[in-house]
Design a protein around this motif. Structure first.
Motif, PDB file in Angstrom:
ATOM      1  N   GLU A   5       0.847  -1.200   0.000  1.00 59.73           N
ATOM      2  CA  GLU A   5       0.000   0.000   0.000  1.00 59.73           C
ATOM      3  C   GLU A   5       0.887   1.258   0.000  1.00 59.73           C
ATOM      4  N   ILE A   6       1.941   1.230   0.800  1.00 56.77           N
ATOM      5  CA  ILE A   6       2.839   2.393   0.891  1.00 56.77           C
ATOM      6  C   ILE A   6       3.504   2.647  -0.458  1.00 56.77           C
ATOM      7  N   LEU A   7       4.080   1.592  -1.021  1.00 63.77           N
ATOM      8  CA  LEU A   7       4.883   1.767  -2.238  1.00 63.77           C
ATOM      9  C   LEU A   7       4.022   2.093  -3.453  1.00 63.77           C
ATOM     10  N   THR A   8       2.787   1.601  -3.465  1.00 62.63           N
ATOM     11  CA  THR A   8       1.953   1.741  -4.665  1.00 62.63           C
ATOM     12  C   THR A   8       0.966   2.905  -4.585  1.00 62.63           C
ATOM     13  N   HIS A   9       0.455   3.201  -3.388  1.00 68.41           N
ATOM     14  CA  HIS A   9      -0.626   4.205  -3.327  1.00 68.41           C
ATOM     15  C   HIS A   9      -0.453   5.342  -2.335  1.00 68.41           C
ATOM     16  N   LEU A  10       0.169   5.108  -1.208  1.00 71.59           N
ATOM     17  CA  LEU A  10       0.140   6.119  -0.136  1.00 71.59           C
ATOM     18  C   LEU A  10       0.581   7.504  -0.630  1.00 71.59           C
ATOM     19  N   GLY A  11      -0.182   8.509  -0.266  1.00 67.83           N
ATOM     20  CA  GLY A  11       0.163   9.901  -0.576  1.00 67.83           C
ATOM     21  C   GLY A  11      -0.241  10.351  -1.961  1.00 67.83           C
ATOM     22  N   GLU A  12      -0.754   9.434  -2.774  1.00 70.84           N
ATOM     23  CA  GLU A  12      -1.049   9.791  -4.160  1.00 70.84           C
ATOM     24  C   GLU A  12      -2.531  10.128  -4.311  1.00 70.84           C
ATOM     25  N   GLN A  13      -2.804  11.379  -4.632  1.00 75.91           N
ATOM     26  CA  GLN A  13      -4.185  11.867  -4.781  1.00 75.91           C
ATOM     27  C   GLN A  13      -4.444  11.982  -6.278  1.00 75.91           C
ATOM     28  N   ARG A  14      -4.708  10.860  -6.918  1.00 78.76           N
ATOM     29  CA  ARG A  14      -4.720  10.854  -8.393  1.00 78.76           C
ATOM     30  C   ARG A  14      -5.812  11.739  -8.979  1.00 78.76           C
ATOM     31  N   HIS A  15      -6.940  11.862  -8.234  1.00 77.05           N
ATOM     32  CA  HIS A  15      -8.023  12.704  -8.775  1.00 77.05           C
ATOM     33  C   HIS A  15      -7.601  14.174  -8.868  1.00 77.05           C
ATOM     34  N   GLU A  16      -6.559  14.550  -8.148  1.00 79.24           N
ATOM     35  CA  GLU A  16      -6.116  15.958  -8.188  1.00 79.24           C
ATOM     36  C   GLU A  16      -5.264  16.269  -9.416  1.00 79.24           C
ATOM     37  N   VAL A  21      -1.905   7.964 -13.429  1.00 80.98           N
ATOM     38  CA  VAL A  21      -1.407   6.877 -12.580  1.00 80.98           C
ATOM     39  C   VAL A  21      -0.101   7.300 -11.892  1.00 80.98           C
ATOM     40  N   ALA A  22       0.825   7.826 -12.700  1.00 79.24           N
ATOM     41  CA  ALA A  22       2.103   8.271 -12.127  1.00 79.24           C
ATOM     42  C   ALA A  22       1.970   9.730 -11.723  1.00 79.24           C
ATOM     43  N   PRO A  23       2.456  10.094 -10.539  1.00 76.60           N
ATOM     44  CA  PRO A  23       2.307  11.488 -10.102  1.00 76.60           C
ATOM     45  C   PRO A  23       3.121  12.437 -10.974  1.00 76.60           C
ATOM     46  N   ASN A  57       6.906  20.832  -1.469  1.00 79.19           N
ATOM     47  CA  ASN A  57       6.480  20.765  -2.871  1.00 79.19           C
ATOM     48  C   ASN A  57       5.586  19.527  -2.984  1.00 79.19           C
ATOM     49  N   PRO A  58       4.525  19.585  -3.792  1.00 85.01           N
ATOM     50  CA  PRO A  58       3.585  18.449  -3.833  1.00 85.01           C
ATOM     51  C   PRO A  58       4.224  17.116  -4.216  1.00 85.01           C
ATOM     52  N   THR A  59       5.160  17.130  -5.155  1.00 87.36           N
ATOM     53  CA  THR A  59       5.795  15.859  -5.551  1.00 87.36           C
ATOM     54  C   THR A  59       6.654  15.334  -4.395  1.00 87.36           C
ATOM     55  N   VAL A  60       7.381  16.250  -3.759  1.00 88.51           N
ATOM     56  CA  VAL A  60       8.233  15.857  -2.628  1.00 88.51           C
ATOM     57  C   VAL A  60       7.360  15.360  -1.471  1.00 88.51           C
ATOM     58  N   GLN A  61       6.184  15.977  -1.317  1.00 86.31           N
ATOM     59  CA  GLN A  61       5.319  15.597  -0.200  1.00 86.31           C
ATOM     60  C   GLN A  61       4.816  14.151  -0.330  1.00 86.31           C
ATOM     61  N   ILE A  62       4.567  13.709  -1.536  1.00 85.72           N
ATOM     62  CA  ILE A  62       4.161  12.306  -1.736  1.00 85.72           C
ATOM     63  C   ILE A  62       5.264  11.389  -1.201  1.00 85.72           C
ATOM     64  N   LEU A  63       6.484  11.738  -1.566  1.00 84.33           N
ATOM     65  CA  LEU A  63       7.633  10.943  -1.140  1.00 84.33           C
ATOM     66  C   LEU A  63       7.792  10.977   0.383  1.00 84.33           C
ATOM     67  N   ARG A  64       7.585  12.159   0.977  1.00 91.59           N
ATOM     68  CA  ARG A  64       7.712  12.282   2.437  1.00 91.59           C
ATOM     69  C   ARG A  64       6.754  11.331   3.144  1.00 91.59           C
ATOM     70  N   GLN A  65       5.529  11.269   2.650  1.00 98.27           N
ATOM     71  CA  GLN A  65       4.544  10.399   3.304  1.00 98.27           C
ATOM     72  C   GLN A  65       4.951   8.933   3.194  1.00 98.27           C
ATOM     73  N   MET A 247      12.627   9.230  -7.307  1.00 96.37           N
ATOM     74  CA  MET A 247      12.677   8.404  -6.092  1.00 96.37           C
ATOM     75  C   MET A 247      11.349   7.687  -5.846  1.00 96.37           C
ATOM     76  N   ILE A 248      10.240   8.345  -6.160  1.00 89.96           N
ATOM     77  CA  ILE A 248       8.933   7.677  -6.030  1.00 89.96           C
ATOM     78  C   ILE A 248       8.918   6.474  -6.978  1.00 89.96           C
ATOM     79  N   ARG A 249       9.441   6.661  -8.160  1.00 89.39           N
ATOM     80  CA  ARG A 249       9.521   5.547  -9.108  1.00 89.39           C
ATOM     81  C   ARG A 249      10.445   4.456  -8.581  1.00 89.39           C
ATOM     82  N   GLY A 250      11.574   4.863  -8.014  1.00 89.42           N
ATOM     83  CA  GLY A 250      12.500   3.882  -7.451  1.00 89.42           C
ATOM     84  C   GLY A 250      11.838   3.058  -6.354  1.00 89.42           C
ATOM     85  N   LEU A 251      11.028   3.727  -5.521  1.00 87.74           N
ATOM     86  CA  LEU A 251      10.387   3.030  -4.398  1.00 87.74           C
ATOM     87  C   LEU A 251       9.397   1.954  -4.825  1.00 87.74           C
TER      88      LEU A 251
END
Ligand SMILES: *Cc1c(COP(=O)(O)O)cnc(C)c1O
Length: 388
Positions: A5-16, A21-23, A57-65, A247-251
C-alpha cells in the motif's frame, strides 16, 4: 500499513491531477494564493503547505509520506543528499558547548562533520566502538546531547543494540540518531526500538537506480518541524521535484530490488566463506559474524553489501584479484542495480582501518540485481587468478 500500500498508493491523490497513474513532477519554485487568509494560514505552517519549493512541494510531499510510513515515524524530510540529512539531524540537536557520542567507524563525511565542522563551533565528540552498551554509558557527560549510531556501518558492519541504546539515551534525555542506510527501511526500523531520528542516504536503496543523490530524515512531527524550521530552510537542504519523482519511481520496486540483492548476497557470502583464498567474510546475517545473534534480533535481512578479507600475502596478489574482476564495477556508492567493488587498497586514510597488513586485503562488494551464478563465476575466476 502494508508495504504494498505504501509503495503503490500512499500519498497519491490521483483525482487531483487528471487521474494520472504516475504522479506529475510539479516543477515549480512557488505557489499562488488567492486570499490573504489562505496565504497567512500557509505561512503559519510552511511544512504542511505549498508556498515555495525550498520548503515543501507536492511531488516531494508524496515521497515524504511514503518514507515516513516505511520507517514507522510521524514525518520525514527529504534532502539533497544523505550527508545533508546526517548533518541537519545532528546540528538541530546541539549548541556550542554540547557533546556528541558517535560510533567510531561512521560514514566518512559523518566523521568529518564532527571532526572538521562541528568542532569549529564548540561541539565536542567522543567516538566509541559501540558494540558494548557500557562503553557508551561511560562516554556520557553532563553535556552529551546526541548519541549517533550507524548500525550496521557500511564496511565491516559492526552493530549496536538499538533497544539498549534508545532506553539508555531516553533515561538521560539524550537524542538518538541512526544512519539506517545499510539495512534499508525494508529490513530494519529503528523507530520501533525507540530511536528518535532515522536518516538514510536515499542515494542507495531508496532511489536504487544510481541516478539520484538524496537523503531522508525520519522522526516525530515535533523533531522534524524543528529541523525544518532551522537547518532545512536556512542551509537550503531541499531536493528537486524531478529527483523526488525519480525516487517515487524507485520506491515502487524497493522490495523486489532489496530482497533480490539480499538473496544473491547470501549465496555469494556462502561461496566466499567456503573458498580457500578467502580468510574471512563480514556479513551480519552469516553465522560466522561476531554479532550474528544481535543482527538476527534487529534486522529482517541484510541487503547486498558484503565485505571479505582475501588470504593474500602481498598487495600484488590483491591487485591481481581486483584487476581480474570483470562484472563488478570499481566505484564508490551502492544500492543501485549494478554490482560494485571497492578494494581497501584505494583508501589512504579510513577511520578505523589503518594501513596494516591485516587490512589491505579487504574488499567490499555490493551485490546488485545480476544473477548469482554470473557474479560467482567472475569471483571464482578472479580468485583463481591470484595464484597464477
Ligand atoms: C552514501 C552514504 C552516506 C552519504 O549519503 P550521500 O547521499 O552520498 O550524501 C551516508 N551514510 C552512509 C552509510 C552512506 O553509505
Amino acid at each position: 500499513m502494508e508495504l504494498s500500500e505504501i509503495l503503490t498508493h500512499l500519498g497519491e491523490q490521483r483525482h487531483e491531477y487528471f487521474n494520472a497513474v504516475a504522479p506529475p513532477v510539479i516543477q515549480s519554485s512557488n505557489f499562488v494564493f488567492d486570499s490573504i487568509a489562505s496565504f497567512r494560514e500557509a505561512i503559519a505552517n510552511e511544512l504542511g503547505h505549498h508556498i515555495y519549493t525550498r520548503g515543501n512541494n507536492p511531488t516531494v510531499q508524496i515521497l515524504r509520506q511514503k518514507i515516513a510510513a516505511l520507517e514507522h515515524t510521524e514525518d520525514c524530510l527529504v534532502t539533497g543528499s544523505g550527508a545533508a540529512a546526517v548533518s541537519a539531524s545532528v546540528m538541530a540537536n546541539v549548541c556550542a558547548g554540547d557533546h556528541v557520542i558517535c560510533v567510531q567507524k561512521p560514514y566518512s563525511w559523518t566523521f568529518k562533520l564532527l571532526t572538521k565542522l562541528l568542532s569549529r563551533f564548540g561541539v565536542t565528540h567522543t567516538f566509541v566502538d559501540g558494540r558494548d552498551i557500557k562503553e557508551i554509558e561511560q562516554a556520557i557527560n553532563s553535556n552529551t546531547r546526541v548519541i549517533y549510531l550507524e548500525s550496521p556501518n557500511s564496511l565491516t558492519f559492526e552493530i549496536q543494540d538499538l533497544a539498549a541504546c534508545a532506553s539508555l539515551a531516553r533515561s538521560r534525555g539524550i537524542v538518538t540518531i541512526i544512519d539506517n542506510s545499510h539495512a534499508s527501511p525494508l529490513y530494519q526500523n529503528p523507530a520501533d526500538f525507540g530511536i528518535d531520528l532515522v536518516v538514510h542516504s536515499a542515494t542507495k536503496y531508496i532511489n536504487g537506480h544510481s541516478d539520484v543523490v538524496a537523503g531522508v530524515i525520519c522522526g516525530s512531527k515535533e523533531m522534524i518541524q524543528k529541523i525544518f524550521n532551522t537547518e532545512y530552510m536556512t542551509l537550503g537542504l531541499t531536493i528537486s521535484p524531478h529527483d523526488a519523482a525519480l525516487m517515487i519511481r524507485g520506491l515502487r520496486t524497493l522490495e523486489l530490488r532489496v530482497s533480490k540483492s539480499n538473496e544473491t548476497a547470501f549465496k555469494i557470502a556462502d561461496f566466499l566463506f567456503n573458498h580457500p583464498f578467502v580468510e574471512k567474510i563480514y556479513f551480519p546475517l552469516h553465522p560466522s559474524f561476531d554479532q550474528y545473534e544481535l543482527a538476527k534480533k534487529q534486522m529482517r535481512g541484510c541487503g547486498g553489501l558484503l565485505t571479505f578479507k582475501l588470504r593474500a600475502d602481498s598487495k600484488e596478489k590483491v591487485e591481481k584479484f581486483v584487476q581480474a574482476i570483470k562484472k563488478f564495477l570499481m566505484a564508490v556508492s551502492w544500492g543501485g542495480y549494478e554490482s560494485l567493488m571497492i578494494p581497501s587498497l584505494v583508501f589512504h586514510d579510513v577511520p578505523g582501518i589503518p594501513d596494516s597488513p591485516v587490512h589491505w586485503s579487504i574488499v567490499r562488494l555490493y551485490i546488485g540485481l545480476e544473477d548469482a551464478e554470473y557474479l560467482i563465476s567472475d569471483l571464482r575466476e578472479a580468485l583463481e587468478s591470484m595464484e597464477r
